[in-house]
Design a protein around this motif. Structure first.
Motif, mmCIF file in Angstrom:
data_model
loop_
_atom_site.group_PDB
_atom_site.id
_atom_site.type_symbol
_atom_site.label_atom_id
_atom_site.label_comp_id
_atom_site.label_asym_id
_atom_site.label_seq_id
_atom_site.Cartn_x
_atom_site.Cartn_y
_atom_site.Cartn_z
ATOM 1 N N ALA A 21 2.908 -9.425 -2.115
ATOM 2 C CA ALA A 21 4.286 -8.999 -1.886
ATOM 3 C C ALA A 21 4.503 -8.656 -0.409
ATOM 4 O O ALA A 21 5.565 -8.946 0.148
ATOM 5 C CB ALA A 21 4.614 -7.796 -2.766
ATOM 6 N N LEU A 22 3.507 -8.054 0.227
ATOM 7 C CA LEU A 22 3.638 -7.701 1.641
ATOM 8 C C LEU A 22 3.754 -8.947 2.515
ATOM 9 O O LEU A 22 4.534 -8.972 3.476
ATOM 10 C CB LEU A 22 2.443 -6.850 2.095
ATOM 11 C CG LEU A 22 2.281 -5.473 1.459
ATOM 12 C CD1 LEU A 22 1.215 -4.678 2.191
ATOM 13 C CD2 LEU A 22 3.589 -4.700 1.458
ATOM 14 N N ILE A 23 2.971 -9.966 2.197
ATOM 15 C CA ILE A 23 3.043 -11.222 2.960
ATOM 16 C C ILE A 23 4.435 -11.825 2.855
ATOM 17 O O ILE A 23 5.036 -12.246 3.849
ATOM 18 C CB ILE A 23 1.982 -12.223 2.449
ATOM 19 C CG1 ILE A 23 0.573 -11.732 2.811
ATOM 20 C CG2 ILE A 23 2.224 -13.613 3.036
ATOM 21 C CD1 ILE A 23 -0.537 -12.526 2.158
ATOM 22 N N LYS A 24 4.965 -11.845 1.646
ATOM 23 C CA LYS A 24 6.297 -12.404 1.422
ATOM 24 C C LYS A 24 7.365 -11.535 2.084
ATOM 25 O O LYS A 24 8.333 -12.051 2.656
ATOM 26 C CB LYS A 24 6.568 -12.511 -0.081
ATOM 27 C CG LYS A 24 7.810 -13.297 -0.432
ATOM 28 C CD LYS A 24 7.659 -14.781 -0.146
ATOM 29 C CE LYS A 24 6.695 -15.446 -1.116
ATOM 30 N NZ LYS A 24 6.661 -16.916 -0.954
ATOM 31 N N ALA A 25 7.183 -10.215 2.030
ATOM 32 C CA ALA A 25 8.155 -9.303 2.639
ATOM 33 C C ALA A 25 8.179 -9.468 4.153
ATOM 34 O O ALA A 25 9.258 -9.485 4.773
ATOM 35 C CB ALA A 25 7.822 -7.861 2.272
ATOM 36 N N GLU A 26 7.014 -9.598 4.772
ATOM 37 C CA GLU A 26 6.962 -9.763 6.224
ATOM 38 C C GLU A 26 7.644 -11.061 6.644
ATOM 39 O O GLU A 26 8.309 -11.125 7.679
ATOM 40 C CB GLU A 26 5.509 -9.750 6.703
ATOM 41 C CG GLU A 26 5.361 -9.653 8.205
ATOM 42 C CD GLU A 26 3.975 -9.237 8.644
ATOM 43 O OE1 GLU A 26 3.818 -8.939 9.843
ATOM 44 O OE2 GLU A 26 3.047 -9.200 7.805
#
Length: 337
Positions: A21-26
């Protein structure tokens, strides 16, 4: 299930522990920042601009939620590390003071953490809403859209399920041989195991997970829970046989029920039951958005390792696992025991 990230520490941490989720959010949020030591970091001034809040507000949150923010990447730079940062961030430090000897910076993860805490910031509120959408999309995408059976993506699920099925047969055989009663006793004593371990009977569990009548509970259980159920079934089977032989007759259902109670209260099972309840309550809320009301006090944030376990590259659908030669070899070894 609606989540209030400003109030729930474990909901915040579940997002921050989900690296997918963090990768997608960034990728989608495009917050800016400075490249430093292989990640994007933000100064306090940059964070103030992002969330449209003042210095005093940011400082208040750092003071109040210092441990949480530090655990998620907020740190103080000084000495040679600060000197290196100033060189790399040259031209972007407009208000921090070039002569400062200590500088607080936020990693991307810490910026999200602060954004999930800020109640007086409209940009933070919008970011929280987008984050929740991103998390749902990532879980759905990586689980193939089948969160009901996300437990089956764990590489330990099939061996645990196979092992439990063997002990299940041993358990039902013992009930038949050593306990009085008709066929209803199988459902009754199965429910006693469920209630001992996760405080819900079959009907209650199905309601929490919104399962259909034809859905099998055990196909939705995590490997640790299946292993604990197998331990109960094996141990109770032994005790039923032992006590029936000692008495020279079948046990009454009340006598059999006392065996279940003693198992639940045995110190040997206390840490195992605690672990099973915590994993079930926490994972189901995180991955399935299912709240076990009777286990609410056991809810914790889901560790990063669980996101790898159920969403990572090594996790596979049940169909893929059954077509894997290595998995089939494990089944053959279990069968030959």
């Amino acid at each position: 299930m609606a989540k209030n990230l400003t109030e729930s520490a474990h909901d915040r941490q579940n997002i921050l522990n989900n690296r997918y989720a963090l990768i997608k959010a960034e990728e989608h949020l495009q917050l800016g920042g400075v490249d430093f030591q292989n990640e994007r970091v933000f100064t306090k001034q940059q964070v103030m601009a992002l969330f449209e809040v003042g210095d005093a507000t940011v400082e208040r949150y750092i003071t109040t939620y210092g441990d949480e923010l530090k655990n998620n990447g907020y740190t103080l730079l000084k000495g040679s590390t600060l000197k290196d940062f100033k060189i790399r961030a040259h031209g972007t430090l407009t208000n921090e003071g070039t002569k400062t000897s200590i500088l607080g910076i936020f990693t991307f993860r810490a910026v999200l953490n602060l954004g999930m805490l800020l109640t007086e910031s409209e940009p933070a509120r919008i970011m929280r809403s987008r984050l929740l959408d991103i998390v749902l999309d990532v879980i759905a995408e990586r689980s193939g859209g089948h969160t009901k059976y996300i437990n089956q993506r764990d590489e330990n699920y099939l061996p645990s399920s196979f092992q439990e099925e063997n002990y299940r047969k041993q358990f039902t055989s013992a009930l038949s041989k050593y306990v009085e009663g008709n066929h209803w006793k199988y459902a009754r004593f199965t429910n006693l195991i469920y209630q001992s371990i996760f405080q819900e009977n079959a009907t209650e569990y199905k309601k929490v997970l919104n399962l259909a009548t034809k859905d099998k509970i055990r196909e939705t259980l995590y490997s640790e829970v299946l292993t604990l159920i197998a331990s109960f079934e094996s141990g109770i089977s032994h005790e039923l046989e032992k006590q029936s032989i000692e008495k020279g007759r079948k046990l009454t259902q009340k006598e059999a029920e006392n065996i279940f109670i003693s198992f639940e209260q045995h110190p040997l099972f206390t840490p195992l039951i605690l672990d099973a309840r915590t994993k079930m309550a926490s994972r189901d809320l995180c991955f399935r958005e299912a709240l076990h009301n009777k286990l609410e006090t056991y809810i914790r944030s889901v560790p990063e390792s669980d996101f790898e376990r159920f969403l990572g590259d090594k996790s596979k659908s049940l169909e893929d696992q059954l077509s894997d030669p290595e998995t089939l070899a494990v089944f053959k070894r279990l069968k030959d025991r």
